[in-house]
Write a protein that holds these residues in place. Structure first.
Motif, PDB file in Angstrom:
ATOM      1  N   LEU A  51      -8.612 -16.155 -19.209  1.00 15.30           N
ATOM      2  CA  LEU A  51      -8.154 -16.826 -18.006  1.00 15.30           C
ATOM      3  C   LEU A  51      -8.231 -15.878 -16.821  1.00 15.30           C
ATOM      4  CD1 LEU A  51      -4.973 -18.603 -19.432  1.00 15.30           C
ATOM      5  CD2 LEU A  51      -7.254 -19.591 -19.085  1.00 15.30           C
ATOM      6  N   GLY A  52      -8.913 -16.310 -15.764  1.00 16.48           N
ATOM      7  CA  GLY A  52      -8.893 -15.555 -14.515  1.00 16.48           C
ATOM      8  C   GLY A  52      -7.481 -15.500 -13.975  1.00 16.48           C
ATOM      9  N   PRO A  53      -7.279 -15.005 -12.758  1.00 17.76           N
ATOM     10  CA  PRO A  53      -5.927 -14.760 -12.247  1.00 17.76           C
ATOM     11  C   PRO A  53      -5.022 -15.990 -12.326  1.00 17.76           C
ATOM     12  CG  PRO A  53      -7.565 -13.837 -10.773  1.00 17.76           C
ATOM     13  CD  PRO A  53      -8.322 -14.638 -11.777  1.00 17.76           C
ATOM     14  N   VAL A  54      -3.824 -15.779 -12.860  1.00 15.40           N
ATOM     15  CA  VAL A  54      -2.835 -16.866 -12.945  1.00 15.40           C
ATOM     16  C   VAL A  54      -1.555 -16.523 -12.190  1.00 15.40           C
ATOM     17  CG1 VAL A  54      -3.681 -17.735 -15.164  1.00 15.40           C
ATOM     18  CG2 VAL A  54      -1.901 -15.975 -15.134  1.00 15.40           C
ATOM     19  N   PHE A  55      -1.447 -15.315 -11.663  1.00 17.59           N
ATOM     20  CA  PHE A  55      -0.185 -14.890 -11.057  1.00 17.59           C
ATOM     21  C   PHE A  55      -0.156 -15.129  -9.541  1.00 17.59           C
ATOM     22  CE2 PHE A  55      -0.551 -12.480 -15.011  1.00 17.59           C
ATOM     23  CZ  PHE A  55       0.594 -12.946 -15.641  1.00 17.59           C
ATOM     24  N   GLU A  56       1.045 -15.145  -9.014  1.00 15.65           N
ATOM     25  CA  GLU A  56       1.284 -15.502  -7.621  1.00 15.65           C
ATOM     26  C   GLU A  56       0.403 -14.688  -6.676  1.00 15.65           C
ATOM     27  OE1 GLU A  56       2.689 -18.071  -5.193  1.00 15.65           O
ATOM     28  OE2 GLU A  56       3.935 -17.941  -6.978  1.00 15.65           O
ATOM     29  N   SER A  57      -0.259 -15.416  -5.774  1.00 16.51           N
ATOM     30  CA  SER A  57      -1.111 -14.761  -4.780  1.00 16.51           C
ATOM     31  C   SER A  57      -1.197 -15.645  -3.546  1.00 16.51           C
ATOM     32  CB  SER A  57      -2.514 -14.513  -5.346  1.00 16.51           C
ATOM     33  OG  SER A  57      -3.262 -15.710  -5.385  1.00 16.51           O
ATOM     34  N   THR A  84      -2.855 -10.263  -5.761  1.00 17.69           N
ATOM     35  CA  THR A  84      -1.574 -10.528  -6.426  1.00 17.69           C
ATOM     36  C   THR A  84      -0.388 -10.166  -5.541  1.00 17.69           C
ATOM     37  OG1 THR A  84      -2.692  -9.858  -8.466  1.00 17.69           O
ATOM     38  CG2 THR A  84      -0.307 -10.179  -8.571  1.00 17.69           C
ATOM     39  N   SER A  85       0.600 -11.064  -5.534  1.00 14.98           N
ATOM     40  CA  SER A  85       1.851 -10.762  -4.844  1.00 14.98           C
ATOM     41  C   SER A  85       3.011 -10.615  -5.817  1.00 14.98           C
ATOM     42  CB  SER A  85       2.173 -11.838  -3.806  1.00 14.98           C
ATOM     43  OG  SER A  85       2.231 -13.116  -4.397  1.00 14.98           O
ATOM     44  N   ASP A  86       2.879 -11.164  -7.035  1.00 14.72           N
ATOM     45  CA  ASP A  86       3.930 -11.041  -8.052  1.00 14.72           C
ATOM     46  C   ASP A  86       3.292 -11.121  -9.432  1.00 14.72           C
ATOM     47  OD1 ASP A  86       6.104 -11.252  -9.779  1.00 14.72           O
ATOM     48  OD2 ASP A  86       7.270 -12.478  -8.387  1.00 14.72           O
ATOM     49  N   TYR A  87       3.366 -10.033 -10.181  1.00 12.35           N
ATOM     50  CA  TYR A  87       2.730  -9.960 -11.504  1.00 12.35           C
ATOM     51  C   TYR A  87       3.521 -10.670 -12.596  1.00 12.35           C
ATOM     52  CZ  TYR A  87      -0.531  -6.355  -9.796  1.00 12.35           C
ATOM     53  OH  TYR A  87      -1.514  -5.659  -9.125  1.00 12.35           O
ATOM     54  N   THR A  88       4.690 -11.172 -12.270  1.00 14.03           N
ATOM     55  CA  THR A  88       5.532 -11.788 -13.301  1.00 14.03           C
ATOM     56  C   THR A  88       5.746 -13.281 -13.083  1.00 14.03           C
ATOM     57  OG1 THR A  88       7.579 -11.303 -12.091  1.00 14.03           O
ATOM     58  CG2 THR A  88       6.768  -9.609 -13.605  1.00 14.03           C
ATOM     59  N   ARG A  95      -1.540  -8.588   0.427  1.00 14.56           N
ATOM     60  CA  ARG A  95      -0.686  -8.191   1.546  1.00 14.56           C
ATOM     61  C   ARG A  95       0.711  -8.802   1.470  1.00 14.56           C
ATOM     62  NH1 ARG A  95      -2.441  -6.269   6.268  1.00 14.56           N
ATOM     63  NH2 ARG A  95      -1.263  -7.837   7.449  1.00 14.56           N
ATOM     64  N   GLU A  96       0.880  -9.808   0.602  1.00 18.68           N
ATOM     65  CA  GLU A  96       2.191 -10.428   0.442  1.00 18.68           C
ATOM     66  C   GLU A  96       3.019  -9.765  -0.652  1.00 18.68           C
ATOM     67  OE1 GLU A  96       3.473 -12.843   2.478  1.00 18.68           O
ATOM     68  OE2 GLU A  96       1.672 -12.307   3.619  1.00 18.68           O
ATOM     69  N   HIS A  97       2.476  -8.729  -1.276  1.00 15.42           N
ATOM     70  CA  HIS A  97       3.237  -8.013  -2.306  1.00 15.42           C
ATOM     71  C   HIS A  97       4.459  -7.354  -1.679  1.00 15.42           C
ATOM     72  CE1 HIS A  97       4.157  -4.868  -5.288  1.00 15.42           C
ATOM     73  NE2 HIS A  97       3.631  -5.720  -6.165  1.00 15.42           N
ATOM     74  N   PHE A  98       5.569  -7.365  -2.411  1.00 12.52           N
ATOM     75  CA  PHE A  98       6.835  -6.916  -1.816  1.00 12.52           C
ATOM     76  C   PHE A  98       6.761  -5.469  -1.316  1.00 12.52           C
ATOM     77  CE2 PHE A  98       7.364  -5.102  -6.009  1.00 12.52           C
ATOM     78  CZ  PHE A  98       8.121  -3.951  -5.795  1.00 12.52           C
ATOM     79  N   ALA A  99       6.060  -4.605  -2.046  1.00 10.98           N
ATOM     80  CA  ALA A  99       6.020  -3.191  -1.652  1.00 10.98           C
ATOM     81  C   ALA A  99       5.232  -3.007  -0.356  1.00 10.98           C
ATOM     82  CB  ALA A  99       5.412  -2.357  -2.774  1.00 10.98           C
ATOM     83  N   PHE A 100       4.136  -3.734  -0.211  1.00 10.54           N
ATOM     84  CA  PHE A 100       3.359  -3.601   1.017  1.00 10.54           C
ATOM     85  C   PHE A 100       4.101  -4.226   2.198  1.00 10.54           C
ATOM     86  CE2 PHE A 100      -0.032  -4.797   4.016  1.00 10.54           C
ATOM     87  CZ  PHE A 100      -0.603  -3.542   4.207  1.00 10.54           C
ATOM     88  N   LYS A 101       4.804  -5.318   1.962  1.00  8.17           N
ATOM     89  CA  LYS A 101       5.604  -5.919   3.042  1.00  8.17           C
ATOM     90  C   LYS A 101       6.688  -4.953   3.508  1.00  8.17           C
ATOM     91  CE  LYS A 101       6.685 -10.333   2.641  1.00  8.17           C
ATOM     92  NZ  LYS A 101       7.141 -11.619   2.033  1.00  8.17           N
ATOM     93  N   ASP A 102       7.224  -4.181   2.571  1.00 14.40           N
ATOM     94  CA  ASP A 102       8.234  -3.189   2.942  1.00 14.40           C
ATOM     95  C   ASP A 102       7.626  -2.096   3.816  1.00 14.40           C
ATOM     96  OD1 ASP A 102       9.888  -0.527   2.242  1.00 14.40           O
ATOM     97  OD2 ASP A 102      11.183  -2.282   2.020  1.00 14.40           O
ATOM     98  N   VAL A 103       6.386  -1.682   3.498  1.00 14.96           N
ATOM     99  CA  VAL A 103       5.704  -0.686   4.322  1.00 14.96           C
ATOM    100  C   VAL A 103       5.462  -1.236   5.724  1.00 14.96           C
ATOM    101  CG1 VAL A 103       3.565   0.638   4.600  1.00 14.96           C
ATOM    102  CG2 VAL A 103       4.641   0.478   2.353  1.00 14.96           C
TER     103      VAL A 103
END
Length: 580
Positions: free
Chosen positions: A58-64, A71-75, A112-120
């Motif tokens: 399966l190609g990408p299934v996680f939040e993006s 990817t914005s959330d790997y879980t 760019r919507e990943h929490f760590a990059f948004k914090d930066v």
């Protein structure tokens, strides 16, 4: 010996790009509400089993935010696909049907919507996550005008490169993988942009996953280079075989089997212990049917794919010979990542589908095709004969893309040979069998004393199979093209996928010679009504009158019924008029 786990050698893989397959919105911003689209995969399980598929990649299934590789959330499963609970159902159903699960691991970069990059972006130099990303420069800028520069994958700044030398980042990613294994019991990972990953990270994730599941499979996306740099006992089990991907379609376009034969022999000489991931198309390249200059050579392409060393992979929809080429701009990949419905695939080639079903069944029965040695027996520009052998079991493969019939002289120790694709037997005289192969056809020859496998799905299909139908009164221009065999294609076609029946309205009757339109599109003419030989159930015999003519068979009750199409009650087939 190969580094790969034993199960992958016995596998045939089906590759799905879920965001396209499920018809999702192009971006997350275009979506609202709650859906359960990912469960569509469950509806396709009988189709997968008919092809002897026992692993799904399966190609990408996680939040993006967009295509899944940002990817914005790997879980968290992408809301456009459904929920984590939906995916749990999918994984449970696949595993219960003996199908392993391989997920796309996008670890080189995040969106760019990943929490760590948004914090930066919010806290700039004060962010505790500055060390998570490569080459941050608060004196620079990008096209996004954040007021700082950072490294993006291949200069794509929507893909922010992670610093895989940072132990906190590595632990974060390992915890995500741990969650995937513990929650969904996944069986393998395909690593996106693997050539960009830090080698120590790959080694660490290798040992980590093996500690959780000793037979876990790791495959890296590699386009060019010496595959041994990445596929070795400490890193990946295998890589994407782009060399042979190109060689398969190119050798058939140029009618030059020397090209693919050279690639096979080179790889076995250089990488003999690497069990390659073989494919003829995927989510990043044009469909095989679009790459071939002569479509009729597609059958030999798939025979080669299924009989060469390594694991074969089929990209969703390509089993029907659908076309698709890359475009330009933001929507460049839309045509190669479509939404598909099993009962409404325009221009589907069911002859190819049945060919791939046969190839899957044959490969699953003969260990020599799974991991046997390779030997070239005869090679010319337009014909190719080779064998696979394991523990005394020998399988001979012959391919012919010349302008006419070609006869191979097959040297063998067997007393008689049988072609598993056609069922035809060949006598052996003086240790040699003369095997004539038609243009654009192939043979897979085995010991004639080897019993043919009986698959559960095939047995069920045979029980439901309608009797052969003779069609008498067709106009000259409507004469059937290979379709009167009424083979397994009607069986596949008669199963509705996700469209509940709403019953048959009173008074609705079939019109012989009637022009009908399917509720999802496509025009057909009813040729006759036949009876199933075993059950005497009435079956409608009808022909599609778009694309290449093809004859179908469907139970009369199903043909006449209304369907509930997402809350709209409509005829499955709407009568248009009587054709003259």
């Amino acid at each position: 010996m190969s580094n790969s786990p034993e199960w992958i050698k016995k596998s045939a893989i089906y590759h799905i790009y879920p965001l396209g397959f499920c018809g999702c919105e192009r971006t997350r911003d275009e979506f609202s509400g709650e859906v359960h689209r990912i469960k569509k995969i469950i509806e396709w399980i009988p189709h997968l089993k008919a092809m002897s598929i026992n692993a799904v990649y399966l190609g990408p299934v996680f939040e993006s935010a967009a295509h899944g590789y940002d990817t914005s959330d790997y879980t968290k499963i992408d809301a456009r696909l459904g929920t984590n609970e939906d995916f749990t159902e999918v994984c449970k159903a696949l595993h219960e049907n003996g199908i392993k699960i391989i997920l796309d691991g996008v670890f080189n970069h995040v969106g760019r919507e990943h929490f760590a990059f948004k914090d930066v972006k919010l806290n700039r130099e004060r962010s505790r996550y500055c060390g998570w990303f490569c080459n941050l420069n608060f004196g620079g800028n990008t096209a996004y005008n954040d007021g700082f520069w950072y490294e993006g994958w291949n200069n794509c700044y929507d893909l922010v490169k992670l610093n895989l030398r940072n132990n906190e980042v590595v632990e974060y990613l390992l915890n995500a993988v741990k969650m995937w294994i513990e929650t969904w019991d996944i069986d393998g990972i395909r690593f996106d942009a693997a050539d960009c990953l830090d080698n120590d990270f790959i080694k660490r994730i290798h040992s980590f996953t093996r500690s959780m599941k000793p037979d876990f499979w790791l495959m890296g996306e590699i386009i060019h280079g010496d595959y041994r740099r990445w596929a070795n006992p400490e890193m990946f089990d295998c890589v994407t075989n782009y060399q042979c991907y190109k060689g398969i379609y190119s050798s058939h376009n140029d009618r030059n089997y020397f090209e693919i034969a050279h690639s096979i022999e080179y790889q076995l000489g250089q990488y003999g212990n690497i069990y390659m991931y073989n494919f003829v198309d995927n989510h990043d390249v044009a469909r095989l049917a679009s790459n071939l200059r002569d479509y009729d050579r597609i059958y030999c392409c798939y025979t080669l794919l299924y009989t060469m060393y390594g694991v074969p992979s089929v990209y969703y929809g390509s089993e029907f010979g659908i076309k698709g080429a890359k475009g330009n701009g933001a929507d460049a990949d839309m045509a190669i990542r479509p939404c598909l419905e099993l009962d409404d695939i325009p221009g589907r080639d069911d002859t190819l589908f049945e060919h791939i079903c046969e190839l899957g069944a044959i490969r699953s029965q003969f260990p020599a095709l799974q991991s046997g040695s390779y030997k070239k027996l005869e090679l010319k520009n337009q014909t190719f004969l080779y064998q696979r052998e394991l523990d005394g079991q020998v399988v001979y493969i012959g391919l012919n893309i010349s302008d006419g019939d070609y006869t191979f002289n097959v040297g063998t120790h067997y007393a008689r040979l049988a072609d598993r694709l056609t069922g035809k037997h060949y006598d052996v005289s003086g240790g040699c069998a003369r095997v004539t192969v038609p243009k654009n056809h192939s043979v897979i020859l085995v010991d004639a004393n080897t019993p043919a496998p009986v698959k559960e799905e095939a047995a069920k299909a045979e029980e439901a199979k309608p009797a052969p139908v003779e069609i008498q009164a067709l106009k000259a221009e409507e004469k059937p093209v290979e379709q009167v065999k009424a083979e397994p294609a009607p069986v596949k076609e008669e199963a509705p996928k996700g469209t509940p029946s709403a019953g048959i309205p009173e008074g609705r009757k079939i019109v012989i010679g009637g022009h009908y339109k399917h509720f999802k599109g496509g025009d057909y003419v009813v040729l006759n009504v036949a009876h199933d030989h075993e059950t005497y159930e009435e079956q409608v015999v009808y022909m599609q009158i778009y694309d290449k003519p093809k004859v179908w068979v469907r139970p009369l009750k199903m043909f006449l019924e209304d369907v509930n199409d997402h809350g709209n009650i409509k005829p499955r087939f709407e009568f248009i008029d009587k054709m003259e």
